[in-house]
Design a protein around this motif. Structure first.
Motif, PDB file in Angstrom:
ATOM      1  N   UNK A 101       0.836  -1.197   0.000  1.00 11.11           N
ATOM      2  CA  UNK A 101       0.000   0.000   0.000  1.00 11.11           C
ATOM      3  C   UNK A 101       0.873   1.249   0.000  1.00 11.11           C
ATOM      4  N   UNK A 102       1.256   1.691  -1.182  1.00  8.06           N
ATOM      5  CA  UNK A 102       2.053   2.893  -1.312  1.00  8.06           C
ATOM      6  C   UNK A 102       3.529   2.660  -1.042  1.00  8.06           C
ATOM      7  N   UNK A 103       4.307   3.733  -1.069  1.00 10.32           N
ATOM      8  CA  UNK A 103       5.740   3.634  -0.829  1.00 10.32           C
ATOM      9  C   UNK A 103       6.009   3.284   0.629  1.00 10.32           C
ATOM     10  N   UNK A 104       7.017   2.458   0.826  1.00  9.60           N
ATOM     11  CA  UNK A 104       7.316   1.976   2.166  1.00  9.60           C
ATOM     12  C   UNK A 104       8.729   2.372   2.592  1.00  9.60           C
ATOM     13  N   UNK A 105       8.905   2.768   3.849  1.00  7.72           N
ATOM     14  CA  UNK A 105      10.256   3.056   4.355  1.00  7.72           C
ATOM     15  C   UNK A 105      11.068   1.771   4.427  1.00  7.72           C
ATOM     16  N   UNK A 106      12.367   1.903   4.481  1.00  9.21           N
ATOM     17  CA  UNK A 106      13.249   0.744   4.475  1.00  9.21           C
ATOM     18  C   UNK A 106      14.505   1.047   5.292  1.00  9.21           C
ATOM     19  N   UNK A 107      15.130  -0.010   5.767  1.00  8.65           N
ATOM     20  CA  UNK A 107      16.379   0.083   6.536  1.00  8.65           C
ATOM     21  C   UNK A 107      17.558  -0.040   5.581  1.00  8.65           C
ATOM     22  N   UNK A 108      18.613   0.718   5.831  1.00 10.09           N
ATOM     23  CA  UNK A 108      19.859   0.533   5.084  1.00 10.09           C
ATOM     24  C   UNK A 108      21.015   0.363   6.072  1.00 10.09           C
ATOM     25  N   UNK A 109      22.029  -0.351   5.612  1.00  8.56           N
ATOM     26  CA  UNK A 109      23.249  -0.512   6.405  1.00  8.56           C
ATOM     27  C   UNK A 109      24.431  -0.579   5.452  1.00  8.56           C
ATOM     28  N   UNK A 110      25.498   0.107   5.804  1.00  4.10           N
ATOM     29  CA  UNK A 110      26.718   0.047   5.000  1.00  4.10           C
ATOM     30  C   UNK A 110      27.363  -1.322   5.147  1.00  4.10           C
ATOM     31  N   UNK A 111      27.759  -1.901   4.027  1.00  5.88           N
ATOM     32  CA  UNK A 111      28.362  -3.231   4.071  1.00  5.88           C
ATOM     33  C   UNK A 111      29.731  -3.224   4.724  1.00  5.88           C
ATOM     34  N   UNK A 112      30.406  -2.083   4.737  1.00  5.27           N
ATOM     35  CA  UNK A 112      31.793  -2.045   5.200  1.00  5.27           C
ATOM     36  C   UNK A 112      31.938  -1.621   6.662  1.00  5.27           C
ATOM     37  N   UNK A 113      30.915  -1.890   7.464  1.00  4.53           N
ATOM     38  CA  UNK A 113      31.029  -1.695   8.901  1.00  4.53           C
ATOM     39  C   UNK A 113      30.794  -3.031   9.592  1.00  4.53           C
ATOM     40  N   UNK A 114      31.275  -3.123  10.818  1.00  3.66           N
ATOM     41  CA  UNK A 114      30.915  -4.244  11.686  1.00  3.66           C
ATOM     42  C   UNK A 114      30.118  -3.664  12.832  1.00  3.66           C
ATOM     43  N   UNK A 115      28.941  -4.240  13.082  1.00  2.26           N
ATOM     44  CA  UNK A 115      28.089  -3.702  14.136  1.00  2.26           C
ATOM     45  C   UNK A 115      27.271  -4.833  14.744  1.00  2.26           C
ATOM     46  N   UNK A 116      27.148  -4.823  16.057  1.00  2.00           N
ATOM     47  CA  UNK A 116      26.401  -5.859  16.760  1.00  2.00           C
ATOM     48  C   UNK A 116      24.997  -5.405  17.138  1.00  2.00           C
ATOM     49  N   UNK A 166      29.002  21.159  19.008  1.00  2.00           N
ATOM     50  CA  UNK A 166      30.125  20.761  19.862  1.00  2.00           C
ATOM     51  C   UNK A 166      29.991  19.340  20.406  1.00  2.00           C
ATOM     52  N   UNK A 167      28.773  18.803  20.427  1.00  2.85           N
ATOM     53  CA  UNK A 167      28.556  17.454  20.981  1.00  2.85           C
ATOM     54  C   UNK A 167      28.160  16.471  19.886  1.00  2.85           C
ATOM     55  N   UNK A 168      28.856  16.528  18.780  1.00  2.00           N
ATOM     56  CA  UNK A 168      28.527  15.673  17.648  1.00  2.00           C
ATOM     57  C   UNK A 168      28.702  14.189  17.951  1.00  2.00           C
ATOM     58  N   UNK A 169      27.925  13.388  17.252  1.00  2.00           N
ATOM     59  CA  UNK A 169      28.104  11.951  17.190  1.00  2.00           C
ATOM     60  C   UNK A 169      28.361  11.583  15.726  1.00  2.00           C
ATOM     61  N   UNK A 170      28.722  10.345  15.475  1.00  2.00           N
ATOM     62  CA  UNK A 170      29.022   9.888  14.121  1.00  2.00           C
ATOM     63  C   UNK A 170      27.865   9.064  13.569  1.00  2.00           C
ATOM     64  N   UNK A 171      27.512   9.322  12.332  1.00  3.37           N
ATOM     65  CA  UNK A 171      26.488   8.526  11.656  1.00  3.37           C
ATOM     66  C   UNK A 171      27.053   7.131  11.417  1.00  3.37           C
ATOM     67  N   UNK A 172      26.336   6.122  11.866  1.00  2.56           N
ATOM     68  CA  UNK A 172      26.836   4.748  11.841  1.00  2.56           C
ATOM     69  C   UNK A 172      26.799   4.089  10.473  1.00  2.56           C
ATOM     70  N   UNK A 173      26.058   4.687   9.526  1.00  5.97           N
ATOM     71  CA  UNK A 173      25.821   4.014   8.258  1.00  5.97           C
ATOM     72  C   UNK A 173      24.571   3.154   8.289  1.00  5.97           C
ATOM     73  N   UNK A 174      23.846   3.203   9.414  1.00  6.08           N
ATOM     74  CA  UNK A 174      22.577   2.481   9.558  1.00  6.08           C
ATOM     75  C   UNK A 174      21.460   3.512   9.657  1.00  6.08           C
ATOM     76  N   UNK A 175      20.450   3.386   8.826  1.00  3.02           N
ATOM     77  CA  UNK A 175      19.369   4.357   8.834  1.00  3.02           C
ATOM     78  C   UNK A 175      18.077   3.770   8.302  1.00  3.02           C
ATOM     79  N   UNK A 176      16.995   4.491   8.522  1.00  2.00           N
ATOM     80  CA  UNK A 176      15.687   4.159   7.953  1.00  2.00           C
ATOM     81  C   UNK A 176      15.269   5.351   7.110  1.00  2.00           C
ATOM     82  N   UNK A 177      14.815   5.099   5.888  1.00  2.00           N
ATOM     83  CA  UNK A 177      14.510   6.186   4.967  1.00  2.00           C
ATOM     84  C   UNK A 177      13.139   6.044   4.343  1.00  2.00           C
ATOM     85  N   UNK A 178      12.496   7.189   4.143  1.00  2.00           N
ATOM     86  CA  UNK A 178      11.321   7.254   3.291  1.00  2.00           C
ATOM     87  C   UNK A 178      11.792   7.406   1.847  1.00  2.00           C
ATOM     88  N   UNK A 179      11.173   6.719   0.888  1.00  2.00           N
ATOM     89  CA  UNK A 179      11.594   6.853  -0.505  1.00  2.00           C
ATOM     90  C   UNK A 179      11.584   8.290  -1.014  1.00  2.00           C
TER      91      UNK A 179
END
Length: 234
Positions: A101-116, A166-179
């Motif tokens: 039913x319409x466009x669906x959000x999806x998860x992405x992950x960078x292949x070149x990271x290791x994450x538990x 000043x209190x930045x964090x790093x984007x992990x390469x894992x996200x959820x996106x709307x098309x």
């Protein structure tokens, strides 16, 4: 979607004969950890994009049956960068959606990271974005800044991603996106993700969360070797 189209220049000469996602640590290729973690969390439909030596990725992973997932591939003659690769794969992503039913959000992950990470923690985010498609355009998982990227990427105020400060964090390469985050990216063109994220952050359209668990940006042969040693030692 697992993003696996990068050339991996910093990993040369290892990536001259092997695509970066197939580099091994702890007895498995980097991409296999993602497939197993996604399957464990209940994800079934997986799209993998590839370019450099991509046929080796397909030969190694096949249709994903032995990992408990169904893999389809988005083939790029040359790497299109992150946003370009996602835009190119959108038709495959949406065709595989079990909710049509319409466009669906999806998860992405960078292949070149290791994450538990336990990917099931993103299921409530997916459900919220499905039922509230006009709210956030993306949801990012942020981690502590590694030594090689001490300045970080974005801020996090409660559950809202903010511009860098000043209190930045790093984007992990894992996200959820709307098309629709990628609506202005023409399929087949090279496009980076960061400008789209910054624009959406400025509009207050990106949520986020802080992940405290193990995460490694496997960007150099030295980091790959260290990860291999750590995983083998348990």
């Amino acid at each position: 979607m697992i993003l696996a189209a990068g050339r991996g220049d910093r990993m040369r000469p290892l990536t001259d004969a092997l695509p970066k996602p197939l580099l091994r640590a702890g007895g498995k290729s980097l991409i296999e950890y993602h497939l197993e973690n996604l399957a464990r969390a209940g994800f079934v439909d997986v799209v993998i994009n590839h370019a450099h030596l991509g046929q080796m990725i397909e030969a190694a992973l096949g249709d994903g049956e032995r990992y408990g997932v169904d893999i389809r591939y988005s083939r790029e003659p040359a790497a299109l960068e992150t946003a370009g690769g996602i835009a190119q794969a959108l038709t495959i992503l949406q065709a595989g959606s079990r909710n049509t039913e319409g466009e669906q959000p999806f998860v992405t992950v960078n292949a070149d990271i290791y994450c538990e990470i336990d990917f099931s923690i993103l299921l409530p985010v997916l459900r919220h974005m499905q039922t509230n498609p006009d709210e956030d355009l993306a949801h990012l998982v942020l981690v502590d800044n590694p030594a090689q990227h001490i300045s970080g990427d974005f801020g996090l105020d409660s559950d809202r991603v903010t511009p860098s400060g000043k209190d930045n964090l790093t984007f992990s390469g894992i996200g959820v996106y709307q098309p629709r985050l990628f609506k202005d990216v023409v399929p087949g063109t090279v496009a980076k993700l960061a400008p789209l994220l910054r624009q959406a952050i400025a509009a207050g359209k990106i949520s986020g969360q802080y992940y405290r668990g193990r995460w490694v940006d496997v960007g150099t042969p030295e980091r790959l070797h260290l990860l291999d040693v750590q995983l083998r030692e348990g």
